[in-house]
Design an enzyme around this catalytic site. Sequence first.
Site: not given
Ligand code: NAP
Length: 247
Positions: A142, A156
């Site tokens: 991130s 985080y």
């Molecule tokens: P999201 O929409 O909240 O989706 C999270 C995904 O991870 C879901 O499929 C969830 O499964 C799964 N998950 C959560 N906890 C888990 C666990 N303990 N074991 C296995 N799977 C798990 O998140 P996102 O925004 O796509 O984020 C994905 C990645 O990008 C993360 O690492 C996040 O830190 C990074 N990121 C995101 C952003 C942003 O602005 N969105 C920015 C920087 C980095 P369920 O559906 O079953 O809950």
Amino acid sequence: MTAILITGGSRGIGRATAVLAARRGWNVAFTYASDAAAAAQTLEAIRAEGADGLAIRADCAIEAEVIDSFAQGRARFGALDGVVVNAGIVAPPAPLADMSLERLTRVFDTNVLGAYLTAREAARTLPRDRGGQGGAIVIVSSAAARLGSPGEYVDYAGSKGALDTLTIGLAKELGPGGVRVNAVRPGLIETDIHASGGQPDRAWRLGTGTPLGRPGTAEEVAEAILYLLDAASSYVTGALLDVSGGR
Ligand code: NAP
């Protein structure tokens, strides 16, 4: 056909990566934590692209479940060629002084331990000197790793800093075995993660202040991940690729 495994592939960036990978000709195994309905939708979207998919309920912070997810992926697709270390969480905004042990443990268990366990299984599976055929690992870090996220989530941000360091070290470890290791560092991306941290408007509220004037989409991050998985990036390893609209 080549195959990848994505952790947290049921929603958000993981889902967009799964669907784009399927469109580009990969078979896709993905894990999720608990949302079986979202996982079923992602599976359907993968199959609609003409690829085979496999949804696996597996908590990335539980060693046995991580090991089992790789075993299921290999059983279905033969060898895995790529792994996307994507699953991650945030907690509600708070200064460090107000963070409970329970919260810190949950964030570091999921984001750091979960990512290390997943990367470890990839390191046991993909390298040519371990019986694999080489490949690529993409770690989803991130922009928070370099911004620090003061007053919101320094936990985080620190967890993602660990993943940047993992990327640099693992790239050196696995290069000789034919495995490239890179990270993407998304900025403000429109996904459910902000609502899960209690700030559903966060991506737009802060995204308009970035140089590109808007938050990014999960699909835009998926494009960067697919580049790093693909042979198009064959001489790129140990790189931290910002996908953050200039933030
Ligand atoms: P999201 O929409 O909240 O989706 C999270 C995904 O991870 C879901 O499929 C969830 O499964 C799964 N998950 C959560 N906890 C888990 C666990 N303990 N074991 C296995 N799977 C798990 O998140 P996102 O925004 O796509 O984020 C994905 C990645 O990008 C993360 O690492 C996040 O830190 C990074 N990121 C995101 C952003 C942003 O602005 N969105 C920015 C920087 C980095 P369920 O559906 O079953 O809950």
